[in-house]
Design an enzyme around this catalytic site. Structure first.
Site, PDB file in Angstrom:
ATOM      1  N   MET A  78       0.817  -1.209   0.000  1.00  0.00           N
ATOM      2  CA  MET A  78       0.000   0.000   0.000  1.00  0.00           C
ATOM      3  C   MET A  78       0.859   1.271   0.000  1.00  0.00           C
ATOM      4  SD  MET A  78      -2.989  -1.149   2.685  1.00  0.00           S
ATOM      5  CE  MET A  78      -4.004   0.304   2.380  1.00  0.00           C
ATOM      6  N   HIS A  79       0.192   2.397  -0.221  1.00  0.00           N
ATOM      7  CA  HIS A  79       0.728   3.747   0.006  1.00  0.00           C
ATOM      8  C   HIS A  79       1.771   4.244  -1.000  1.00  0.00           C
ATOM      9  CE1 HIS A  79      -1.227   2.982   3.795  1.00  0.00           C
ATOM     10  NE2 HIS A  79      -0.271   2.205   4.250  1.00  0.00           N
ATOM     11  N   ASP A 237      -2.776  -4.870   0.478  1.00  0.00           N
ATOM     12  CA  ASP A 237      -2.321  -6.180   0.956  1.00  0.00           C
ATOM     13  C   ASP A 237      -3.031  -6.658   2.215  1.00  0.00           C
ATOM     14  OD1 ASP A 237      -1.021  -4.281   2.551  1.00  0.00           O
ATOM     15  OD2 ASP A 237       0.992  -4.949   2.035  1.00  0.00           O
TER      16      ASP A 237
END
Length: 489
Positions: A78-79, A237
């Site tokens: 992520m991110h 995830d």
């Protein structure tokens, strides 16, 4: 029919092939480089993800009936910030979730814009790993690159774009960007304005189980997979892993004891705790979830075993522990600072309660208990919001320890379910692809039919009562010492 789940991790992509009943047919993994151009920076080349994923799909389907491959979906780190120009070319290397360059931008968002305003827009506050601070960093430090931005994407969504030609993002992964209105499941116009970007620069939003497009003709020919193969949005995830453990619907819980640790609580109702101690995100099942993330979990035990006492025989060290609930040694597991619920990068690992009769086993036990107590910190926040949790699934490397599972069950005083197939985000991705193709009516139905519980650890009344007393003491340690941490870092 066959379904592919793609888990785009930080060090490798893991691909899983599942049939329509949920049976796992094959798993492959392919690594790619991670770059650290400056201290605290962490980057990857999106083309490396694409190349290895493409080769991984070839390897995964080499021995199957390729005409049966009906869907591909994802779980992913992520991110991360992926930016494309007007020709859909990658402008610069992706800035990853564990990149630490954005403290200035994070402080600006939390302190100048203000946590209350940020939380009202996104249901969360800024963390250095989130995407919005990275955009502000590019704007400030690489203005020429910032001007070129045509599309802003997350890592797994770059793969979905390359497969389908559609700029897409799902609601669970979007939740970790700090650009997304979680409650209303749309981009936050106010946050986009704060970051100096427009909604046209953002990808189209989908639910995790929705089809974004189909496999491009040229890729279908190359891979010998039908061009009717659906490309499905997928999830971040943690949300994809939650699907793979059956943590969907209302009031379900999953604890992950990996390098970092998470407690993931699914909910049909949107909720935010007043202190933003937990992340409030959209879930891959179309609902919501709260998540507490501690930065060091199983890695605390690995550090203690490998670096301090110098052994690889974890089982032998744990065998010497025979008096649960009676340890007088406590351990704060903040070896890399802490995220949930303290949000304190200056926090540090701490032993307290040592005496001349403290044993090696006491300290090993304190490490395992300290991680369990820290997970309970986030668990308590969830309970304060009225969320009732009676049992949890458990996964990750640390969950292979029967002793640690028993400690978790009794520290939290809930049942701990052990599942048969623990394949994390890759399995969750394959399940989402199956839902999009109508194999299951919903994500919840897929989880009910595919995820199998093979054992349950029950809390013991007497031991749970001892751990209740111990936790109350543990909970007093961090508030007492936290002001010291900024003096010693």
């Amino acid at each position: 029919m066959l379904y592919i789940g793609v888990d785009l991790g930080t060090s490798a992509v893991k691909l899983l092939l599942m049939n329509e009943t949920g049976k796992i047919e094959k798993i492959v993994s392919r690594e790619y480089p991670l770059y650290f151009p400056k201290p605290g920076w962490s980057e990857q080349n999106p083309e490396d993800w694409w190349k290895q994923s493409l080769e991984g799909i070839r390897e995964l389907t080499a021995e199957c009936d390729k005409s049966q491959v009906a869907g591909i979906s994802f779980g992913g780190q992520m991110h991360g910030l992926v930016i494309l120009d007007e020709n859909d070319e990658v402008i610069r290397p992706a800035i990853l979730w564990n990149d630490g360059r954005t403290q200035k931008e994070t402080d600006y968002l939390n302190e100048v814009i203000g946590k209350e305003r940020i939380s009202a827009c996104t249901a969360n506050i800024a963390f250095a790993g989130f995407t919005a601070p990275k955009i502000l960093w590019v704007k400030e430090n690489e203005p020429e690159n910032f001007k070129k931005i045509r599309k802003i994407m997350l890592p797994k969504d770059y793969l979905a774009y390359k497969l389908s030609g559609v700029h897409c993002c799902d609601t669970s992964d979007a939740s970790g960007m700090l650009l997304f209105d979680v409650k209303n499941r749309c981009w936050s116009k106010e946050m986009l304005k704060i970051c100096g970007i427009t909604e046209e620069q953002m990808p189209k939003l989908f639910e995790s189980y929705e089809t974004v497009g189909t496999l491009k003709d040229e890729l279908a020919e190359m891979l010998q997979i039908p061009n009717t193969c659906k490309i499905v949005a997928g999830a971040g995830d943690n949300a994809a892993a939650a699907v793979g453990t059956g943590t969907v619907g209302d009031g379900r819980c999953n604890i992950s004891l990996g390098t970092s640790g998470t407690i993931f609580i699914s909910s049909k109702e949107f909720g935010v705790d007043p202190n933003n101690a937990l992340h409030a995100f959209a879930h891959a099942d179309g609902n919501y979830h709260l998540m507490g993330c501690m930065l060091s979990a199983a890695s605390c035990n690995k550090w203690w075993m490998d670096e301090i006492i110098g052994t690889k025989d974890y089982r032998k060290e744990q065998a010497a522990i025979d008096k649960l609930g009676e340890n007088k040694v406590y351990f704060l597991p903040y070896l890399m600072g802490e995220r949930s619920p303290h949000n304190n990068p200056n926090a540090r690992g701490t032993f307290i309660g040592l005496t001349m009769d403290t044993t090696r086993a006491d300290m090993t036990q304190a490490v395992l208990e300290g991680v369990a107590f820290a997970i309970r910190d986030s668990f308590e926040v969830a309970k304060s919001l009225g969320i009732k949790i009676e049992r949890t699934k458990i996964c990750g490397g640390g969950a292979k320890s029967p002793l640690w599972r028993k400690i978790i069950a009794n520290v939290l005083n809930i049942k701990v379910d052990i599942i048969k197939a623990e394949e994390g985000p890759a399995l969750g991705g394959a399940m989402l692809a199956a839902v999009a193709n109508g194999e299951f009516a919903s994500v919840e139905e897929a989880a009910e039919k595919i995820v199998e519980v093979v054992d349950t650890i029950e809390p013991e009344q007497e031991l749970a009562a001892k751990y209740e007393e111990k936790y109350r003491k543990f909970a007093k340690i961090y508030p007492t010492v936290k002001d010291l941490f900024k003096e010693i870092v």
